[in-house]
Scaffold this motif. Structure first.
Motif, PDB file in Angstrom:
ATOM      1  N   TYR A 193       4.140   1.581   4.984  1.00 31.77           N
ATOM      2  CA  TYR A 193       3.660   1.063   3.702  1.00 31.77           C
ATOM      3  C   TYR A 193       4.844   0.560   2.883  1.00 31.77           C
ATOM      4  CZ  TYR A 193      -0.986   2.828   4.684  1.00 31.77           C
ATOM      5  OH  TYR A 193      -2.215   3.021   5.242  1.00 31.77           O
ATOM      6  N   GLU A 194       4.676  -0.635   2.334  1.00 29.46           N
ATOM      7  CA  GLU A 194       5.772  -1.310   1.647  1.00 29.46           C
ATOM      8  C   GLU A 194       5.825  -1.021   0.156  1.00 29.46           C
ATOM      9  OE1 GLU A 194       4.173  -4.969   4.029  1.00 29.46           O
ATOM     10  OE2 GLU A 194       5.877  -5.589   2.806  1.00 29.46           O
ATOM     11  N   GLN A 243       6.109  -9.055  -4.886  1.00 25.14           N
ATOM     12  CA  GLN A 243       6.194  -7.651  -5.269  1.00 25.14           C
ATOM     13  C   GLN A 243       4.834  -7.197  -5.790  1.00 25.14           C
ATOM     14  OE1 GLN A 243       8.984  -5.953  -4.907  1.00 25.14           O
ATOM     15  NE2 GLN A 243       8.468  -4.003  -5.897  1.00 25.14           N
ATOM     16  N   VAL A 244       4.298  -6.161  -5.167  1.00 21.34           N
ATOM     17  CA  VAL A 244       3.005  -5.621  -5.572  1.00 21.34           C
ATOM     18  C   VAL A 244       3.246  -4.405  -6.452  1.00 21.34           C
ATOM     19  CG1 VAL A 244       0.835  -4.631  -4.787  1.00 21.34           C
ATOM     20  CG2 VAL A 244       1.945  -6.403  -3.431  1.00 21.34           C
ATOM     21  N   GLN A 245       2.646  -4.393  -7.603  1.00 16.83           N
ATOM     22  CA  GLN A 245       2.724  -3.226  -8.481  1.00 16.83           C
ATOM     23  C   GLN A 245       1.408  -2.471  -8.415  1.00 16.83           C
ATOM     24  OE1 GLN A 245       3.868  -4.992 -12.260  1.00 16.83           O
ATOM     25  NE2 GLN A 245       6.010  -4.554 -11.841  1.00 16.83           N
ATOM     26  N   LEU A 246       1.510  -1.166  -8.245  1.00 17.51           N
ATOM     27  CA  LEU A 246       0.343  -0.314  -8.101  1.00 17.51           C
ATOM     28  C   LEU A 246       0.377   0.761  -9.178  1.00 17.51           C
ATOM     29  CD1 LEU A 246       0.566   0.161  -4.213  1.00 17.51           C
ATOM     30  CD2 LEU A 246      -0.931  -1.418  -5.452  1.00 17.51           C
ATOM     31  N   ALA A 297      -0.708   3.187  -1.823  1.00 20.88           N
ATOM     32  CA  ALA A 297       0.307   2.363  -1.186  1.00 20.88           C
ATOM     33  C   ALA A 297      -0.346   1.178  -0.503  1.00 20.88           C
ATOM     34  CB  ALA A 297       1.091   3.196  -0.174  1.00 20.88           C
ATOM     35  N   ALA A 298       0.437   0.123  -0.322  1.00 24.24           N
ATOM     36  CA  ALA A 298      -0.047  -1.113   0.294  1.00 24.24           C
ATOM     37  C   ALA A 298       0.788  -1.443   1.521  1.00 24.24           C
ATOM     38  CB  ALA A 298       0.008  -2.260  -0.710  1.00 24.24           C
ATOM     39  N   MET A 325      -4.757  -0.703   2.368  1.00 26.69           N
ATOM     40  CA  MET A 325      -4.448   0.224   1.283  1.00 26.69           C
ATOM     41  C   MET A 325      -4.589   1.659   1.768  1.00 26.69           C
ATOM     42  SD  MET A 325      -3.596  -1.776  -1.089  1.00 26.69           S
ATOM     43  CE  MET A 325      -3.421  -0.569  -2.402  1.00 26.69           C
ATOM     44  N   GLY A 326      -3.681   2.483   1.293  1.00 28.11           N
ATOM     45  CA  GLY A 326      -3.717   3.880   1.695  1.00 28.11           C
ATOM     46  C   GLY A 326      -3.484   4.806   0.520  1.00 28.11           C
TER      47      GLY A 326
END
Length: 123
Positions: free
Chosen positions: A110-111, A1-4, A96-97, A34-35
């Motif tokens: 994007y996930e 899980q990526v936290q941004l 977003a990634a 990355m967007g």
């Protein structure tokens, strides 16, 4: 899980500049495309910039020449430099990634998403 987590939004006059940052929790940050997207009231979420794993950048015509995306893999951070801002750039900006191939521009490619940061450009 990526936290941004985005930061850097605010109120700016037309013609001004802002620099947004997005910090990622993921150590494998460099493996993601990355967007940046934006969401204005009553409008669909709109793609505004992307940067691939190798650092290739791409933009829609609406921001090309005014916005610049960059990434610092050592800091797990992606940036969006916005110049010559216009009132129509007013929106919530989200990073977003993605692990999609190529140069993804669709939100469903994007996930992981940040919560967003508000940018308001006054005329």
């Amino acid at each position: 899980q990526v936290q941004l987590v985005e930061s850097g939004g605010g109120l700016v006059q037309a013609g001004g500049s802002l620099r947004l940052s997005c910090a990622a929790s993921e150590r494998s940050f460099s493996m993601y495309i990355m967007g940046w997207f934006r969401r204005a009231p009553g409008k669909e979420r709109e793609f505004v910039a992307g940067i691939t794993r190798s650092g290739i950048t791409y933009y829609p015509d609406s921001v090309k020449g005014r916005f610049t995306i960059s990434r610092d893999n050592a800091q797990n951070t992606v940036y969006l430099q916005m110049n010559s801002l216009k009132p129509e750039d007013t929106a919530v900006y989200l990073c977003a990634a993605s692990r999609a191939p190529g140069r993804p521009v669709g939100q469903y490619e994007y996930e992981y998403w940040g919560q967003g940061t508000q940018v308001t450009v006054s005329s």
